[in-house]
Write a protein that holds these residues in place. Structure first.
Motif, mmCIF file in Angstrom:
data_model
loop_
_atom_site.group_PDB
_atom_site.id
_atom_site.type_symbol
_atom_site.label_atom_id
_atom_site.label_comp_id
_atom_site.label_asym_id
_atom_site.label_seq_id
_atom_site.Cartn_x
_atom_site.Cartn_y
_atom_site.Cartn_z
ATOM 1 N N ARG A 248 0.554 -1.249 0.027
ATOM 2 C CA ARG A 248 -0.037 0.191 0.025
ATOM 3 C C ARG A 248 0.830 1.224 0.009
ATOM 4 O O ARG A 248 0.371 2.392 0.580
ATOM 5 N N TYR A 249 2.081 0.983 -0.446
ATOM 6 C CA TYR A 249 2.747 2.638 -0.688
ATOM 7 C C TYR A 249 2.196 3.354 -1.831
ATOM 8 O O TYR A 249 1.549 2.767 -2.849
ATOM 9 N N HIS A 250 2.427 4.621 -1.620
ATOM 10 C CA HIS A 250 1.846 5.571 -2.630
ATOM 11 C C HIS A 250 2.813 6.030 -3.911
ATOM 12 O O HIS A 250 2.563 6.470 -4.625
ATOM 13 N N LYS A 251 4.041 6.059 -3.297
ATOM 14 C CA LYS A 251 5.201 6.777 -4.389
ATOM 15 C C LYS A 251 6.479 5.865 -4.001
ATOM 16 O O LYS A 251 6.821 5.535 -3.188
ATOM 17 N N CYS A 252 7.095 5.738 -5.391
ATOM 18 C CA CYS A 252 8.394 5.134 -5.388
ATOM 19 C C CYS A 252 9.237 6.431 -6.060
ATOM 20 O O CYS A 252 9.128 7.026 -7.013
ATOM 21 N N GLU A 253 10.524 6.391 -5.267
ATOM 22 C CA GLU A 253 11.642 7.291 -5.554
ATOM 23 C C GLU A 253 12.739 6.619 -5.975
ATOM 24 O O GLU A 253 13.267 5.732 -5.677
ATOM 25 N N ALA A 254 13.303 7.373 -7.056
ATOM 26 C CA ALA A 254 14.852 6.848 -7.489
ATOM 27 C C ALA A 254 15.835 7.877 -7.570
ATOM 28 O O ALA A 254 15.420 8.943 -7.918
ATOM 29 N N ARG A 255 17.061 7.602 -7.481
ATOM 30 C CA ARG A 255 17.995 8.376 -7.548
ATOM 31 C C ARG A 255 19.063 7.925 -8.660
ATOM 32 O O ARG A 255 19.435 6.655 -8.544
ATOM 33 N N VAL A 256 19.435 8.819 -9.786
ATOM 34 C CA VAL A 256 20.054 8.122 -10.970
ATOM 35 C C VAL A 256 21.307 9.246 -11.234
ATOM 36 O O VAL A 256 20.898 10.495 -11.402
ATOM 37 N N PHE A 257 22.384 8.901 -11.402
ATOM 38 C CA PHE A 257 23.497 9.647 -11.830
ATOM 39 C C PHE A 257 23.113 10.163 -13.242
ATOM 40 O O PHE A 257 22.855 9.430 -14.362
ATOM 41 N N ALA A 258 23.195 11.432 -13.371
ATOM 42 C CA ALA A 258 22.911 12.135 -14.778
ATOM 43 C C ALA A 258 23.778 11.577 -15.978
ATOM 44 O O ALA A 258 23.154 11.441 -16.967
ATOM 45 N N HIS A 259 24.690 11.268 -15.597
ATOM 46 C CA HIS A 259 25.498 10.560 -16.731
ATOM 47 C C HIS A 259 25.337 8.950 -17.137
ATOM 48 O O HIS A 259 25.703 8.245 -18.114
ATOM 49 N N ASN A 260 24.311 8.350 -16.398
ATOM 50 C CA ASN A 260 23.851 6.870 -16.687
ATOM 51 C C ASN A 260 22.780 7.101 -17.700
ATOM 52 O O ASN A 260 21.756 6.823 -16.871
ATOM 53 N N GLN A 261 22.861 7.290 -18.720
ATOM 54 C CA GLN A 261 21.855 7.445 -19.737
ATOM 55 C C GLN A 261 20.868 6.076 -19.798
ATOM 56 O O GLN A 261 19.713 6.166 -20.120
ATOM 57 N N GLU B 151 10.897 12.703 -14.062
ATOM 58 C CA GLU B 151 12.082 13.626 -13.299
ATOM 59 C C GLU B 151 11.353 14.745 -12.386
ATOM 60 O O GLU B 151 10.504 15.585 -12.921
ATOM 61 N N GLU B 152 11.857 14.542 -11.246
ATOM 62 C CA GLU B 152 11.250 15.640 -10.116
ATOM 63 C C GLU B 152 12.183 16.649 -9.994
ATOM 64 O O GLU B 152 11.665 17.529 -9.265
ATOM 65 N N GLY B 153 13.377 16.576 -10.121
ATOM 66 C CA GLY B 153 14.353 17.411 -9.683
ATOM 67 C C GLY B 153 15.964 16.955 -10.025
ATOM 68 O O GLY B 153 16.103 15.676 -10.483
ATOM 69 N N ARG B 154 16.795 17.515 -10.014
ATOM 70 C CA ARG B 154 18.235 17.499 -10.214
ATOM 71 C C ARG B 154 18.894 18.229 -9.288
ATOM 72 O O ARG B 154 18.980 19.574 -9.041
ATOM 73 N N LEU B 155 19.801 17.385 -8.580
ATOM 74 C CA LEU B 155 20.879 18.046 -7.494
ATOM 75 C C LEU B 155 22.029 18.163 -8.335
ATOM 76 O O LEU B 155 22.851 17.357 -8.661
ATOM 77 N N ARG B 156 22.445 19.413 -8.692
ATOM 78 C CA ARG B 156 23.661 19.773 -9.472
ATOM 79 C C ARG B 156 24.922 19.461 -8.564
ATOM 80 O O ARG B 156 24.806 19.878 -7.400
ATOM 81 N N ASP B 157 25.841 19.209 -9.359
ATOM 82 C CA ASP B 157 27.062 18.815 -8.654
ATOM 83 C C ASP B 157 27.040 17.968 -7.480
ATOM 84 O O ASP B 157 27.948 18.416 -6.588
ATOM 85 N N HIS B 158 26.290 16.998 -7.385
ATOM 86 C CA HIS B 158 25.920 16.610 -6.065
ATOM 87 C C HIS B 158 27.039 15.510 -5.626
ATOM 88 O O HIS B 158 27.250 15.139 -4.421
ATOM 89 N N VAL B 159 27.452 14.787 -6.726
ATOM 90 C CA VAL B 159 28.522 13.389 -6.464
ATOM 91 C C VAL B 159 29.758 13.837 -7.128
ATOM 92 O O VAL B 159 29.919 14.518 -8.020
ATOM 93 N N PHE B 160 31.017 13.695 -6.327
ATOM 94 C CA PHE B 160 32.224 13.631 -6.954
ATOM 95 C C PHE B 160 32.750 12.458 -7.188
ATOM 96 O O PHE B 160 32.846 11.375 -6.468
ATOM 97 N N LEU B 161 33.035 12.274 -8.732
ATOM 98 C CA LEU B 161 33.766 10.920 -9.097
ATOM 99 C C LEU B 161 34.568 11.170 -10.308
ATOM 100 O O LEU B 161 34.258 12.161 -11.205
#
Length: 189
Positions: free
Chosen positions: A123-136, A149-159
């Protein structure tokens, strides 16, 4: 009638201690996708982690399952429900498929099974996912499944010496039900 956890190409099952070699390969594959570069874990570390996962009881609605190919019986990936908040009615999930098993529909089928369980049975209402922008590839998979797409965290990860964006995606239970109706009729009452 087949098990809820069996699809056309895969079945989802608990992690077994012998899955450690596949899990070790997936860790290397994820590193190449830009998940994170971590110090290597020993074979014994992977064995111990798989054994721990095999014995672990789910914590509420948070759990990890192996994705097994029906035609070979081989573990080809893993899928998990994480950060489940029953009061808010939302959860996150993660999926990984070994590099040599990608683009065969395994991830899509596993995600649909997991979401069907979490939405229709838990009975969950929403599923969220986080994907690195370069992972096409992952972004395309999520869009095909109906995630928005609900948002984008700019420069969020360092790799690999630079910062990368993280894309936030979501799908609601009613959106999922329209796009992925149940494959079996409801039980007679």
């Amino acid at each position: 009638m087949t098990s809820f956890w069996t699809g056309t190409r895969i079945r989802l099952r608990g992690i077994e201690p012998d899955d450690w070699t596949a899990l070790m390969r997936f860790a290397v594959d994820e590193e190449r996708l830009g998940d994170a570069v971590r110090p290597p874990r020993s074979a014994e570390g992977h064995r111990a982690w798989a054994k721990e996962q095999a014995a672990a009881e789910p914590e509420g609605d948070c759990f990890r399952l192996a994705i097994e190919a029906l035609d070979t019986g081989e573990m080809v990936g893993a899928v998990s429900a994480n950060q489940a908040d029953p009061q808010a009615g939302r959860f996150e999930y993660g999926v990984t498929v070994g590099a040599d098993h990608r683009r065969k529909g395994y991830a899509a089928e596993a995600v649909v099974m997991l979401l069907r369980f979490m939405f229709a049975e838990r009975r969950y209402h929403k599923c969220e996912a986080r994907v690195f922008a370069h992972n096409q590839g992952s972004l395309a998979l999520h869009h095909r499944l109906g995630f928005v797409e609900e948002g984008r965290l700019r420069d969020h990860v360092f790799l690999a010496g630079r910062h990368h964006d993280l894309v936030l995606l979501g799908i609601l239970a009613d959106e999922f039900a329209r796009l992925h109706p149940p494959t079996e009729p409801p039980l007679d009452t």
